[in-house]
Design an enzyme around this catalytic site. Structure first.
Site, short mmCIF file in Angstrom:
data_model
loop_
_atom_site.label_atom_id
_atom_site.label_comp_id
_atom_site.label_asym_id
_atom_site.label_seq_id
_atom_site.Cartn_x
_atom_site.Cartn_y
_atom_site.Cartn_z
N HIS A 1 0.82 -1.22 0.00
CA HIS A 1 0.00 0.00 0.00
C HIS A 1 0.85 1.27 0.00
O HIS A 1 0.35 2.35 -0.31
CB HIS A 1 -0.99 0.00 1.18
N ASP B 1 0.21 -7.73 1.49
CA ASP B 1 0.53 -6.30 1.54
C ASP B 1 2.04 -6.06 1.59
O ASP B 1 2.52 -5.21 2.33
CB ASP B 1 -0.15 -5.62 2.73
N GLY C 1 3.26 6.85 8.13
CA GLY C 1 4.64 7.03 7.69
C GLY C 1 5.54 5.89 8.14
O GLY C 1 6.59 5.64 7.58
N ASN C 2 5.09 5.16 9.19
CA ASN C 2 5.82 3.99 9.67
C ASN C 2 5.61 2.78 8.77
O ASN C 2 6.35 1.79 8.87
CB ASN C 2 5.40 3.61 11.09
N SER C 3 4.57 2.81 7.94
CA SER C 3 4.27 1.67 7.08
C SER C 3 5.49 1.27 6.26
O SER C 3 6.11 2.09 5.60
CB SER C 3 3.12 2.01 6.12
N GLY D 1 -7.22 -26.22 -1.62
CA GLY D 1 -8.62 -26.40 -2.02
C GLY D 1 -9.54 -26.44 -0.82
O GLY D 1 -10.74 -26.73 -0.96
N THR E 1 -11.32 -24.47 2.57
CA THR E 1 -11.63 -23.23 3.27
C THR E 1 -11.90 -23.61 4.72
O THR E 1 -12.59 -24.60 5.01
CB THR E 1 -12.84 -22.51 2.67
#
Length: 483
Positions: free
Chosen positions: A126, A157, A232-234, A290, A292
């Site tokens: 992100h 992410d 900003g730490n991301s 396969g 869930t």
């Protein structure tokens, strides 16, 4: 701070100290058995005081953040991104904003961590998503580099960048499986454009799933910390007291958008696997079974008459998948993956993410009180999607595809329903239903079966009411007559 406030603080401290002294004397007089003060001269009191302070200093001094900061700070970089906003297509907008129709440059910032001396840098997806230009600024000498985007993985992410540099300081990876709740950690990054900021805290929890990754197959097993993490730490580093990487800082839980005591980092073992895939294959190599699955909670225990309070519950098996062929069935409880115990869905997803397609894993399952081991060969994401599409039904009458929700979607939105995809010109498009819309109720009746929903929508006339969830996760209610 204003002078008046200083005076208030001093007065409070003074009276608090005075009251504390008086209180001690009062209690000591009431309890003569513990009245040692009269038997100690001033020198003994001073020695006792020094001893207490020495022990307190030792307790604090045993936690040394200095070396960890020295080792990790040079490896954390400042990332600036520039992207173009969408052009304004309104033909009259020129009169109000003659430059708006061209779009505008949007800048944002974040953090990254150098993981090799030749310039590989890991950050969050992100942070770099949609960027047209990436600039990396080193901590040392503030030297700037234009970065190349090597790869992104929305499911975790994570993103990998590369700059043209040599002999860079880089962080060493720690084994995040060994991280303990309660151990000291440092968060290193660039919050609010303040470069090279270090904050300290402890590991508050592990294996957190906070439903922030917007992906069909998300992996969320965050390390939670109370070290201060802010915008900003991301993409910055979460390190242990040796300065070794245990996670990539990603998110905060806050009502204000700033630090509120809850920060989340992607475990270093996941980061290590994703980075290796990017470097070796150019893309993430993720294995699928396969299956869930869902967490076992009190409601599920009651509903399914489950005696176990650990493991994960199999709530769906894709037909013809490798798990189906291996004999795993709905209702089985997975308690281990390889030699790793499984206590939650997040831990299952995390440990499964370490494997690649064509790897064979061993799942330990419990079925009707009996424990058994089952070997399952993993397949690629594309193979899994193709199997899922077999459950998709296309309706020529409605001119759209209808697909049952995956377990991940059910858990993310806390709903059951049918997703509408592949919309062509026809009734569904005329209703204003968009691609990815999840229908939860049609005319007040809940549906999670695509065929039954299609039949109801084909045969219903008159007033129509549709309830559901839009692609952005927001609830929707549509009402109209006929179609």
């Amino acid at each position: 701070m204003k002078k008046k406030n200083w005076i208030v603080l001093v007065l409070v401290a003074f009276f608090a100290g005075l009251f504390g002294s008086l209180s001690t004397r009062i209690f000591s007089k009431m309890d003569p058995v513990n009245d040692y003060s009269s038997k100690l001269d001033n020198e003994q009191l001073n020695n006792q005081f020094r001893k207490v302070n020495f022990n307190a200093a030792n307790a604090v001094g045993s936690v040394d953040f200095i070396e960890a900061s020295k080792n990790s700070t040079p490896t954390v970089v400042f990332i600036k991104t520039v992207s173009q906003s969408a052009a304004n297509t309104n033909p009259f907008s020129w009169f109000f904003d003659p430059y708006g129709s061209q779009g505008r440059a949007i800048s944002s910032t974040g953090s990254g961590v150098i993981i090799s001396k030749d310039g590989y840098i890991v950050t969050n997806n992100h942070v770099v998503q949609g960027a047209d230009k990436l600039t990396v600024i080193l901590n040392q000498k503030k030297k700037e580099f234009t970065a190349k985007l090597i790869g992104t993985d929305p499911s975790t992410d994570l993103a990998l960048l590369k700059i043209d540099a040599q002999d860079l300081p880089f962080v060493a990876f720690a084994n995040s499986d060994n991280v303990q709740i309660g151990e000291w950690v440092l968060a290193v990054g660039n919050p609010f454009n303040l470069t090279s900021t270090v904050t300290a805290g402890i590991v508050s929890a592990k294996g957190r799933n906070i439903n922030i990754v917007d992906n069909q197959f998300p992996i969320e097993s965050f390390i939670q910390t109370d070290a201060a993490i802010n915008p900003g730490n991301s993409g910055g580093a979460l390190v242990n007291l040796e300065g070794k990487l245990i996670g990539i800082n990603t998110a905060i839980a806050s009502n204000t958008g700033s630090y509120n005591g809850y920060g989340f980092a992607i475990p270093s073992n996941i980061v290590n696997k994703i980075v290796k895939d990017f470097i070796e294959f150019g893309r993430v190599q993720r294995g699928f079974t396969g299956l869930t699955i869902e967490d076992i909670d009190f409601k599920l225990q009651e509903k399914q008459n489950i005696n176990l309070d650990y493991g994960v519950y199999v709530n769906d098996v894709i037909e013809e998948s490798t798990a189906d062929k291996a004999g795993i069935r709905v209702g089985d409880i997975i308690i281990a993956l390889g030699d790793k115990s499984i206590g939650s869905k997040s831990s299952y997803d995390e440990h499964l993410s370490y494997y690649r397609p064509n790897d064979e894993i061993t799942l330990t399952i419990v079925r009707k009180g009996e424990t058994k081991k089952v070997k399952v060969k993993l397949v690629s994401e594309q193979s899994t999607i193709e199997l899922l599409r077999k459950n998709t039904i296309y309706s020529t009458d409605l001119a759209a595809d209808f697909t049952p929700l995956t377990a991940a979607e059910k858990e993310k939105y806390k709903i059951s329903g049918v997703k509408v995809t592949g919309i062509n010109r026809g009734p569904i498009a005329q209703m204003g239903i968009s691609e990815g819309f999840i229908i939860t109720k049609y005319n007040g009746v809940a549906y999670d079966n695509a065929a039954k929903l299609i039949e109801a929508m084909k045969n219903r006339k008159g007033r129509i009411e549709v309830e559901g969830v839009g692609p952005d996760g927001g609830k929707r209610f549509l009402s109209f007559y006929g179609y």
